[in-house]
Design an enzyme around this catalytic site. Structure first.
Site, PDB file in Angstrom:
ATOM      1  N   ASP A   5     -11.616   4.138   9.482  1.00  0.00           N
ATOM      2  CA  ASP A   5     -11.473   3.543   8.151  1.00  0.00           C
ATOM      3  C   ASP A   5     -12.137   2.168   8.094  1.00  0.00           C
ATOM      4  OD1 ASP A   5     -10.748   3.653   5.510  1.00  0.00           O
ATOM      5  OD2 ASP A   5      -8.736   2.878   5.827  1.00  0.00           O
ATOM      6  N   LYS A  37       4.236  -5.313   8.786  1.00  0.00           N
ATOM      7  CA  LYS A  37       3.957  -4.130   7.972  1.00  0.00           C
ATOM      8  C   LYS A  37       5.197  -3.238   8.011  1.00  0.00           C
ATOM      9  CE  LYS A  37       0.646  -0.286   8.259  1.00  0.00           C
ATOM     10  NZ  LYS A  37      -0.569   0.142   8.950  1.00  0.00           N
ATOM     11  N   GLY A  82       0.843  -1.183   0.000  1.00  0.00           N
ATOM     12  CA  GLY A  82       0.000   0.000   0.000  1.00  0.00           C
ATOM     13  C   GLY A  82       0.877   1.230   0.000  1.00  0.00           C
ATOM     14  N   GLY A  83       0.266   2.384   0.246  1.00  0.00           N
ATOM     15  CA  GLY A  83       1.042   3.610   0.243  1.00  0.00           C
ATOM     16  C   GLY A  83       2.094   3.647   1.334  1.00  0.00           C
ATOM     17  N   LYS A 126       5.140  -2.294   2.384  1.00  0.00           N
ATOM     18  CA  LYS A 126       4.757  -3.668   2.079  1.00  0.00           C
ATOM     19  C   LYS A 126       4.415  -4.446   3.347  1.00  0.00           C
ATOM     20  CE  LYS A 126       7.179  -4.364  -2.309  1.00  0.00           C
ATOM     21  NZ  LYS A 126       8.083  -5.262  -3.069  1.00  0.00           N
ATOM     22  N   VAL A 127       3.665  -5.556   3.148  1.00  0.00           N
ATOM     23  CA  VAL A 127       3.347  -6.478   4.235  1.00  0.00           C
ATOM     24  C   VAL A 127       3.953  -7.827   3.899  1.00  0.00           C
ATOM     25  CG1 VAL A 127       1.515  -7.610   5.532  1.00  0.00           C
ATOM     26  CG2 VAL A 127       1.188  -5.278   4.743  1.00  0.00           C
TER      27      VAL A 127
END
Length: 960
Positions: free
Chosen positions: A757, A661, A642-643, A646-647
């Site tokens: 969220d 994360k 994601g912004g 990485k995971v």
């Protein structure tokens, strides 16, 4: 002398290692006993801490919880000491063909065992009755051994059992059912699989075996010695998908109510002594494969209802006294591949009509009374056999001659090279489909009831290869490619394929790679395409472990040489070194203890007044530790991005899976902000929230370590991407779990927390399909909201964002309630909140008509949840009313999350469901094929979260 010194040194070393806090003494002694009993144990089974790095061993809190040693060449018997491993949850010794002898009675002492898999060994003797004590058992696979005697009645005590496979043994006697205080298989209401074929079971099939409470999908009793009638109670088990009763000595009529089994795809009743009339199977719309051959049914004109079975691929009615003419409409079934009607009394003209299935491969009408063949100016492109019919006795009809001689099928398939040219390989090496020479892991992949019969169709095998590779990749098994070849059907109609699995990155597998690959295939983690049905795998012995394959005896010999050379003058030096090692380890242990009590003792910050984060159960990891747990942050362990960065998936030394994360350099927070986020995460603990395990603030890195949640996101489940189907009640339970997590954040955490969220991408499903709220990256404490009162940054995800929050920039708990309301509508419709420019809240509000059934939302409701339930969804109206209250324009009109929890609990109670009861695992709750999963983006964060700056411009929306 040298031997005594060696013993002393090993004892001292053993003491030092145990003092370090290794495997518990009782487990260590048990495993050493097993090691003494077995031959060919892995070479790295040395030292006194199996929990450290022994192949095939996993631990938790210094207790052994898993032994997986599939295809490792073990030989010998299973020692009775196995019963001492009281924390053992998984035991898989499959594909070790030299493991023999009986199972010990002490196997029943493994009270926490959930998985017992001993496929393809040579175990003998009776299955011990003590196996019925394994109350936690979910998977019991003992197939392809030499077990004898009766099936123990005590298996009926395994109330949680999901998978029972005792096929291909030498079991005899009756199928056990309960009587008085004695249990039987009829008590296994939650079992999905009864695989009991290819044994010597006798007696009748007990009517008591079946009931409407059962959840069976596979009933496999083929190739036994069963007698008597097919019990009418079979028609009560409407969840069945595969029924194999063939190759027994069953008598009497087929129960008329068998057509209640509307989910059955494969029905095998062939090679029995059935009499009476052929039952009308109209309504069995899922039926693909029907074989009733070689029974003594009453003479019957060819039934017209065969032409209504639209899913039919294979019809086999050999030697069943069918007569009359075959209607041309039969050949118009679009999925039809094979029709075998030989040895009957079919007469008249054979007419395929003007339009027949383009999938037809074979029509076999040998030995009937057909006297003409109407071709309609169409030359069939499939095989037709009319041998021993009157038409083949008229020599002047030349056009029929090719149909008058049977021909053997020519089925061949081998995975082709993947756009490369195979070169020459050294001895015993084989080129993979990617043209890389290596030593593959090989075996036979057998499917017990494939729903297709066109074995020449390469599409089946290409799809199977794709599913295999997807499964290996999603479970992080290092595989370069797979190859399938030589598809054949044996006398029991099992489809068998040669499977070769090629290693990635080297020319051979190590023992861990072989064991992982074998375990994935033995414990049914791999799910084939739907048409292949239930399967099993029988592996060949693997002899190519490379340099890792040295023997323990050679290693012991080397140690002896070294010690012998040292005896002359190095004994004292060694003892001094060991003493120094002990002191060093003691110092490290002290440092580690200090570090665990104060993990921020070296917290590097320029703020003089910054305090150490107040943590609860969150651990500080070093960069090197996380690097090790993720195999150097390998691409195989990359499960999402994601912004933020990485995971990665990782595994702690105790076997626990984690999700890491890792922030990109440009998205890293300041030290104080990072500290604040960790503090917030570390003080929330609830079963419906993804928990934080720890963090890393080392070598310029910022990483958060979470528990790993295996079944992906709610979004993937609703879209079908994960392969998990959620029925109506499960969706209500997911909503309830999410609501409970939010109610905890809003009303029980001090100070309360607003998530900010909530969306389907941030709701994860655990191994029992319970909801867990994830991704607290945007979460905010109520104290912060009150301090700022009006935030200058609106954050959230378009479609879920509270319009009042967007307009006023004032954040409250009711913003989460709005997002949750959108989520409820998503659960109903399986649509994203914004699709093709349409906003789901607006669309639903416009469509709702409370005077109509289901509020007139039939076009919006996800058809997956109504397909099997008609139009009745218990509590649907109440669920809709609550979702509409949650998406009210003004926050003051929305309910609190605790109110939502109560309403959802009432909905479940009204439906007869206990709201406090956890969901069941996907492997139990879903159809056999539903559990197949591809790899998907991991959901601990996602790319569709927006950070609105003070100017509040709406971002350009990407199509959902």
């Amino acid at each position: 002398m040298s031997e005594r010194i060696l013993v002393v040194l090993l004892l001292v070393l053993n003491y030092l290692l145990v003092a370090e806090g290794g495997t518990a003494d009782e487990d260590l002694s048990t495993l050493l006993s097993l090691k003494d009993t077995w031959k060919n144990t892995p070479p790295n089974w040395v030292g006194s801490d199996p929990c450290d790095d022994w192949d095939g061993i996993k631990c938790k809190n210094s207790r052994i919880t898993s032994i997986t040693l599939a295809s490792t060449g073990l030989a010998g018997g299973l020692s009775g000491d196995i019963g001492s491993l009281s924390e053992l949850e998984t035991l898989d010794l499959s594909y070790n063909k030299d493991l023999t002898g009986p199972l010990p009675q002490s196997i029943g002492e493994l009270k926490k065992l959930t998985t017992l898999i001993l496929v393809g060994c040579k175990f003998t003797g009776p299955i011990p009755g003590s196996i019925g004590k394994l109350q936690a058992l979910l998977y019991l696979s003992l197939n392809s051994n030499s077990f004898s005697g009766a099936i123990p009645h005590s298996i009926g005590n395994l109330s949680k059992l999901h998978w029972l496979d005792l096929a291909e043994n030498q079991l005899e006697g009756n199928i056990p059912v309960s009587s008085g205080d004695i249990s039987g298989l009829d008590k296994l209401h939650h079992a999905k699989h009864f695989h009991l074929g290819k044994n010597n079971l006798s007696g009748s099939i007990p009517p008591q075996l079946f009931s409407s409470e059962m959840e069976l999908i596979h009933l496999l009793l083929e190739s036994n010695q069963l007698t008597g009638d097919i019990p009418p109670t079979l028609g009560l088990v409407q969840s069945l998908e595969v029924v194999r009763l063939d190759t027994n000595s069953l008598r009497g009529s087929v129960p008329p109510n068998i057509n209640n089994l509307t989910n059955v795809q494969d029905l095998y009743l062939s090679n029995n002594k059935l009499t009476g009339s052929l039952p009308n199977l109209t309504g069995m719309n899922a039926l693909s494969y029907l074989d009733m051959s070689n029974n003594s049914l009453e003479p019957l004109d060819f039934p017209g209802w065969f032409s209504t079975l639209n899913s039919l691929t294979t019809l086999k009615m050999e030697n069943t006294q069918l007569q009359g003419q075959v209607p041309s409409s039969l050949f118009g079934l679009v999925n039809l591949q094979t029709v075998v009607l030989k040895d009957n009394k079919i007469n008249g003209s054979l007419d395929f009509g003007s339009s027949y299935s383009n999938r037809l491969q074979l029509v076999d009408l040998e030995t009937n009374s057909i006297d003409s063949f109407k071709q309609n100016d169409i030359v069939p492109n499939f095989k037709i056999i009319l041998k021993d019919n009157p038409i083949c006795q008229e020599s002047d009809k030349i056009q029929t001659s090719s149909y008058c001689f049977p021909s053997q099928p020519n089925v061949s398939y081998s995975t082709p090279p993947n756009n490369c040219q195979p070169g020459a390989c050294s001895s015993e090496q084989i080129p993979s489909p990617n043209c890389i020479c290596s030593y593959p892991y090989t075996g036979i992949l057998a499917f017990r009831s494939p729903s297709f019969s066109d074995l020449e169709n390469k599409t089946h095998y290409l799809m199977l290869e794709e599913f295999l590779m997807r499964s290996f990749k999603s479970h992080f098994v290092s595989v370069d490619s797979v190859s399938l070849s030589n598809p054949t059907k044996d006398s029991t109609q099992y489809l068998k394929l040669n499977l070769q699995v090629f290693p990635s990155g080297q020319d051979h597998f190590n023992r861990t790679g072989i064991s992982s690959t074998g375990f994935l295939l033995s414990n049914q983690t791999f799910k084939p395409p739907k048409d292949f049905g239930p399967f099993y795998f029988l592996a060949d012995k693997y002899d190519h472990f490379g340099n890792s394959g040295f023997s323990v005896s050679s290693k012991s010999s080397n140690i002896g040489i070294i010690i012998g050379a040292a005896v002359g003058g190095s004994v004292l030096l060694l003892l001094l070194l060991l003493a120094g090692l002990y002191a060093f380890r003691q110092k490290k242990r002290a440092e580690k203890a200090i570090g665990q009590s104060n993990p921020f003792r070296r917290w590097d910050t320029v703020e003089s007044n910054s305090e150490v984060p107040q943590l609860k159960e969150a651990r500080l990891f070093s960069f090197e530790e996380l690097k090790k747990y993720t195999k150097n942050f390998s691409q195989l362990n990359d499960i999402g991005s994601g912004g933020f960065g990485k995971v990665y998936k990782g595994s702690l030394p105790n076997g626990k899976l984690i999700a890491i994360k890792r922030a990109k350099k440009e998205s890293m927070q300041g030290k104080l902000e990072f500290k604040a986020e960790i503090e917030l995460l570390s003080r929330v603990h609830h079963k419906n929230l993804v928990s934080i395990v720890g963090f890393c603030f080392d070598q310029g890195e910022q990483m958060l370590v979470y528990e790993y949640v295996p079944n992906g996101t709610l979004k993937d489940a609703l879209s079908g991407k994960s392969g998990i189907r959620l029925d109506w009640i499960r969706r209500v339970k997911v909503a309830l779990g999410t609501a409970r997590g939010l109610a905890y954040l809003h009303e029980l955490v001090n100070p309360p927390i607003i998530h900010r969220d909530i969306k389907s991408n941030n709701i994860l499903l655990d191994d029992r399909l319970n909801a867990k709220v994830a991704d607290f990256g945007l979460s905010k404490s109520i104290l912060d909201c009150e301090k700022d009162h009006v935030t200058t940054q609106v954050k959230g995800t378009m479609g879920y964002l509270d319009p009042e929050y967007y307009m006023s920039q004032q954040l409250t708990e009711k913003s989460d309630v709005y997002s949750f309301g959108v989520l409820m509508l998503e659960l109903i419709s399986a649509r994203g909140p914004l699709e093709r420019g349409r906003y789901i809240v607006k669309e639903v509000k416009k469509a709702v008509d409370k005077t109509k059934e289901l509020y007139g939302l039939n076009e919006i409701i996800d058809p997956t949840i109504t397909i099997s339930l008609g139009s009745t969804l218990s509590g649907f109206e109440e669920f809709m009313d609550m979702s509409m209250r949650c998406v009210e324009e003004e926050g003051g009109n929305r309910p609190k999350m605790s109110d939502v929890v109560r309403e959802l609990e009432n909905i479940l109670k009204s439906a007869g469901v206990n709201p406090s009861e956890e969901s069941v695992s996907p492997s139990i709750s879903s159809s056999y094929e539903d559990v197949s999963r591809g790899s998907s983006t991991h959901p601990y964060n996602s790319n569709d979260t927006f950070d609105f700056s003070a100017g509040l411009p709406y971002p350009k929306l990407d199509p959902q």
